[in-house]
Scaffold this motif. Sequence first.
Motif, mmCIF file in Angstrom:
data_model
loop_
_atom_site.group_PDB
_atom_site.id
_atom_site.type_symbol
_atom_site.label_atom_id
_atom_site.label_comp_id
_atom_site.label_asym_id
_atom_site.label_seq_id
_atom_site.Cartn_x
_atom_site.Cartn_y
_atom_site.Cartn_z
ATOM 1 N N PRO A 150 0.822 -1.227 0.000
ATOM 2 C CA PRO A 150 0.000 0.000 0.000
ATOM 3 C C PRO A 150 0.849 1.268 0.000
ATOM 4 N N PHE A 151 1.962 1.221 0.748
ATOM 5 C CA PHE A 151 2.829 2.406 0.814
ATOM 6 C C PHE A 151 3.566 2.618 -0.512
ATOM 7 N N ILE A 152 3.917 1.504 -1.169
ATOM 8 C CA ILE A 152 4.581 1.609 -2.474
ATOM 9 C C ILE A 152 3.648 2.253 -3.494
ATOM 10 N N VAL A 153 2.374 1.791 -3.490
ATOM 11 C CA VAL A 153 1.384 2.354 -4.414
ATOM 12 C C VAL A 153 1.136 3.831 -4.101
ATOM 13 N N LEU A 154 0.971 4.141 -2.811
ATOM 14 C CA LEU A 154 0.740 5.531 -2.401
ATOM 15 C C LEU A 154 1.931 6.412 -2.769
ATOM 16 N N GLY A 155 3.139 5.882 -2.533
ATOM 17 C CA GLY A 155 4.347 6.637 -2.879
ATOM 18 C C GLY A 155 4.433 6.906 -4.369
ATOM 19 N N ALA A 156 4.063 5.904 -5.177
ATOM 20 C CA ALA A 156 4.089 6.079 -6.631
ATOM 21 C C ALA A 156 3.102 7.160 -7.070
ATOM 22 N N ILE A 157 1.900 7.137 -6.442
ATOM 23 C CA ILE A 157 0.890 8.152 -6.773
ATOM 24 C C ILE A 157 1.360 9.552 -6.389
ATOM 25 N N LEU A 158 1.959 9.662 -5.204
ATOM 26 C CA LEU A 158 2.449 10.973 -4.749
ATOM 27 C C LEU A 158 3.577 11.485 -5.629
ATOM 28 N N LEU A 159 4.473 10.575 -6.005
ATOM 29 C CA LEU A 159 5.578 10.968 -6.890
ATOM 30 C C LEU A 159 5.054 11.442 -8.239
ATOM 31 N N TYR A 160 4.094 10.698 -8.785
ATOM 32 C CA TYR A 160 3.519 11.080 -10.076
ATOM 33 C C TYR A 160 2.827 12.442 -9.974
ATOM 34 N N THR A 161 2.071 12.656 -8.882
ATOM 35 C CA THR A 161 1.367 13.933 -8.705
ATOM 36 C C THR A 161 2.347 15.091 -8.577
ATOM 37 N N ALA A 162 3.405 14.874 -7.781
ATOM 38 C CA ALA A 162 4.416 15.925 -7.610
ATOM 39 C C ALA A 162 5.119 16.219 -8.923
ATOM 40 N N PHE A 163 5.439 15.154 -9.666
ATOM 41 C CA PHE A 163 6.102 15.330 -10.963
ATOM 42 C C PHE A 163 5.193 16.075 -11.934
ATOM 43 N N PHE A 164 3.906 15.682 -11.976
ATOM 44 C CA PHE A 164 2.959 16.323 -12.891
ATOM 45 C C PHE A 164 2.823 17.811 -12.579
ATOM 46 N N ARG A 165 2.750 18.145 -11.295
ATOM 47 C CA ARG A 165 2.634 19.563 -10.923
ATOM 48 C C ARG A 165 3.903 20.334 -11.269
#
Length: 401
Positions: A221-236
């Motif tokens: 769950p933390f790996i998936v959450l981390g991937a989502i956060l990284l993608y969101t930060a990168f997109f912004r």
Amino acid sequence: MPKFSYIAKDKDAHPISGTLEVKDAAAAVRELKSRKLTVISVSEAKEESKTIFSKGKIRPMDLVVFARQLATLIDSGVSLLVGLGILYQQVENPYLKKIVSNLKSDIEAGNSLSGSFAKYPTAFSSIFVNMVRAGESSGSLNEILDRVADYLEKAENLRRKVMSSLTYPVLIVCVAAGIIAFLMLKVVPAFKGIFTTLGGELPLPTQILIVTSDVSVKFFPFIVLGAILLYTAFFRYVNTAKGRYNFDGWKLKVPIFGVIINKVAIGKFTRTLATLVKSGVNILEAFDVASKVTGNKVIELASDQVKRDVQAGENISDPMERTGKFPIFVVKMIAIGEQTGELEKMLTKISEYYETQVNDSLSSLTSMIEPVIISFLGVSIGFIVVAMFLPVFKLTQLITK
């Protein structure tokens, strides 16, 4: 305050059309008379629907067909209004059909075709509008529409080639990632229970595999959450001016892929510039439009700098060379074009050269990347399979002895 469309004549009896933002039709007439114009008609301008594209989109090939058909009708002597009426009956895309209907109404109200196109920036790009405007000014609208169709068709073909070259590798990687995730999260934990029951010391590859699987299951769950956060930060980040510039600059430096990305951007830039110059668009406006179709912020800003230097009285090739963002081949070819007065011809040759280079590079990349990906997948999945069965082989050997 409402807008009113008008058709009038100046003192030389030349027709003039446009819009005024006044409180009523009488005020519009008074304003036109104060300009010493003879009023022919005044009507309230229809507000354009702002949700026309909210439920769908117009494909590039729809625009190609639309431009070619309109060019053929005009070349055959059909008036613009009649031509748009015919196209309205033939267009299948509901959003484009609505636009064609609105275009017909705008032309009936006295507006220009390019001005009407400009009201729909999500459907008609700036290059489309600028070329049509140049065609209206030069009286060669049918030729310009054909040229627009050629340009859109080539741009779409290039996009499709790039996408088709990347689709297979991306698909293979996604499937492989799914298989590896399934093995690590479901299959390996099941084997772990068997190994624990058997006891004894497990081989090193098996120990590594089990530890990796345990970590993956525990922290999934933390790996998936981390991937989502990284993608969101990168997109912004890449949606900021600085972030987009840095990311596009990094893309140009990536081994193998960076060269192809650069060739695609330069090809788009020179093809657009050549098409606009050939159509009679002002060179400064042509630079404005061409810089925005490159898809790369680094080259776009370099092009803007060249435009400012040209506006200040310089030629094109020297500022291009100073930016350091354009290949020397492009700079020298443009310099020759300026010297011989055949800039448009040279730009066309450059774009054709880079399109050929992109096609060759994509073919080479596809043939090279497939065995690399397959080899990587074979090694990864092979390691997992071997690591799972090593204890079984070891147990078989012990029983045999």
